[in-house]
Design a protein around this motif. Structure first.
Motif, short mmCIF file in Angstrom:
data_model
loop_
_atom_site.label_atom_id
_atom_site.label_comp_id
_atom_site.label_asym_id
_atom_site.label_seq_id
_atom_site.Cartn_x
_atom_site.Cartn_y
_atom_site.Cartn_z
N ASP A 252 4.08 2.16 -0.48
CA ASP A 252 4.28 0.76 -0.12
C ASP A 252 4.44 0.53 1.38
N ILE A 253 4.38 1.60 2.19
CA ILE A 253 4.58 1.40 3.64
C ILE A 253 3.55 2.14 4.49
N ALA A 260 -3.90 -3.93 -1.90
CA ALA A 260 -5.25 -4.45 -2.14
C ALA A 260 -6.01 -3.57 -3.13
N ILE A 261 -5.83 -2.26 -3.01
CA ILE A 261 -6.51 -1.32 -3.91
C ILE A 261 -6.05 -1.52 -5.35
N LEU A 262 -4.74 -1.67 -5.55
CA LEU A 262 -4.20 -1.84 -6.90
C LEU A 262 -4.59 -3.19 -7.49
N ARG A 263 -4.68 -4.22 -6.65
CA ARG A 263 -5.13 -5.53 -7.15
C ARG A 263 -6.58 -5.43 -7.64
N ASN A 264 -7.40 -4.71 -6.91
CA ASN A 264 -8.79 -4.52 -7.32
C ASN A 264 -8.88 -3.64 -8.57
N LEU A 265 -8.03 -2.61 -8.60
CA LEU A 265 -7.98 -1.74 -9.77
C LEU A 265 -7.62 -2.53 -11.02
N LYS A 266 -6.68 -3.46 -10.88
CA LYS A 266 -6.25 -4.28 -12.01
C LYS A 266 -7.42 -5.01 -12.64
N CYS A 315 6.19 2.13 -8.48
CA CYS A 315 6.55 1.17 -9.54
C CYS A 315 6.77 -0.23 -8.97
N SER A 316 7.38 -0.29 -7.80
CA SER A 316 7.59 -1.58 -7.13
C SER A 316 6.26 -2.25 -6.82
N LEU A 317 5.30 -1.47 -6.34
CA LEU A 317 3.97 -2.01 -6.05
C LEU A 317 3.26 -2.46 -7.32
N LEU A 318 3.36 -1.67 -8.38
CA LEU A 318 2.72 -2.03 -9.65
C LEU A 318 3.33 -3.31 -10.20
N ASP A 319 4.65 -3.43 -10.11
CA ASP A 319 5.31 -4.67 -10.53
C ASP A 319 4.81 -5.86 -9.72
N TYR A 320 4.65 -5.65 -8.42
CA TYR A 320 4.26 -6.72 -7.50
C TYR A 320 2.85 -7.25 -7.79
N VAL A 321 1.94 -6.33 -8.13
CA VAL A 321 0.56 -6.76 -8.40
C VAL A 321 0.33 -7.06 -9.88
N GLY A 322 1.33 -6.76 -10.72
CA GLY A 322 1.24 -7.12 -12.13
C GLY A 322 0.49 -6.15 -13.01
#
Length: 339
Positions: A252-253, A260-266, A315-322
């Motif tokens: 996360d830092i 952005a990568i995880l949002r696209n992965l979603k 986990c914090s990042l995954l929560d943030y992007v849903g």
């Protein structure tokens, strides 16, 4: 309870253990709530002898398989070293070795497959060979494919999936190169492994890291999660100096652009999950390999505390992007107790 599709969390357990004993590795990873891990360097008996998982005796593999069961753990992949040899028998100033491909299949590849089957792994992590140091990797795509083909075919014989990891200094050092390799190999049991830290540590910006992710995304099977903060004082020579890699940070830092990568992965997770489930996996793994206390060519270290920091950051990042993910719950504890 997570809803499908969801991310399956995993970690390289040797990164989490001070002593590298199997008991410490499994204790830390299970305490963090993970159900899956990948073995790499391990002291199975606790006698102080650390071995690579592909070099364990049958007795030690059986003992490790038994320990896994006691801790409620399953194996994601074998952290093999396949593909970390020279493509061509040519002196280039590196310490990398050359091994003829048939000899390689009968030794390193065979041992890796054997350990995967003994420990119940479906996935085998591997690489794309070292081209001559300082040369253009694009020139060596066809030769790399020629050597990858029999390795991937051998994995297929045993029902295993070969994961081709993006990593500096190898032919598959970015997403475009990895996609080119996967497209030419064109076998269903070959997928690519994304690793943001292996890109940002090549002095790449978050935007470039994201673009490399997109370039390889359609071939991707799972991802390693590590991140890196680019050193602005570094004079980039085009080759990563393994000894200088000291700026690894939680996801996360860093400079890999994981949000952005995880949002696209979603957006692509459903199709990717279907592909991996068809290959016999529970879904798409995000596997922590954070290197928070150091890392290099053949492994890294985070410690129990560093692995905890890395898991919570992800986990914090995954929560943030849903994106849903799996961690152990009270229902799992009840199941383990038999009611």
């Amino acid at each position: 309870m997570a809803h499908s599709p969801f991310i399956v969390l995993s970690a390289f357990a040797d990164e989490a253990a001070l002593s590298k004993t199997a008991v410490e590795q499994l204790s830390v990873i299970s305490a963090l709530g993970l159900n899956y891990y990948s073995p790499r360097f391990i002291d199975v008996t606790g006698e102080g002898k650390v071995e690579h998982v592909t070099e364990l005796s049958d007795e030690k593999l059986a003992r490790l398989a038994d320990l896994q069961g006691k801790y409620g753990m399953k194996v994601t992949s074998i952290g093999s070293r396949i593909g970390k040899i020279k493509l061509i028998d040519q002196e280039d100033g590196s310490h990398n070795k050359f091994v003829p491909i048939q000899q390689y299949i009968e030794t390193e590849v065979a041992r890796s497959i054997h350990s995967a089957k003994a420990l119940g792994a479906k996935l085998l992590r591997g690489f794309s060979f070292y081209h001559p140091k300082g040369d253009d990797p694009w020139k060596y795509i066809d030769q790399a494919v020629e050597k990858l083909n029999p390795i991937v075919a051998e994995c297929a014989k045993h029902g295993l999936v070969y994961g081709l990891e993006v990593e500096a200094n190898l032919i598959g050092q970015n997403g475009r190169l990895l996609a080119a390799l996967a497209e030419k190999v064109n076998r269903p049991n070959l997928v690519c492994i994304f690793d943001g830290g292996n890109l940002s540590s090549q002095n790449l910006s978050p935007v470039v890291c994201f673009n490399e992710f997109v370039a390889m995304r359609d071939w991707m099977g799972w991802a390693h999660i590590k991140d890196y903060r680019v050193d602005p004082t570094l004079e980039w020579t085009g080759v990563v100096d393994e000894e200088r890699l000291k700026n690894f940070v939680p996801a996360d830092i860093g400079d890999s652009g994981h949000e952005a990568i995880l949002r696209n992965l979603k957006e692509n997770l459903s199709a990717m999950t279907s592909k991996m489930q068809a290959l016999g996996c529970p879904g798409v793994f995000l596997e922590l390999e954070p290197h928070l206390k150091g890392g290099g060519q053949f492994g890294g270290f985070s410690g129990p505390d560093g692995m905890g920091v890395a898991v919570r950051a992800l986990c914090s990042l995954l929560d943030y992007v849903g994106i849903d993910y799996d961690l152990r719950t009270m229902d799992d504890i009840k199941t383990a107790r038999g009611f």
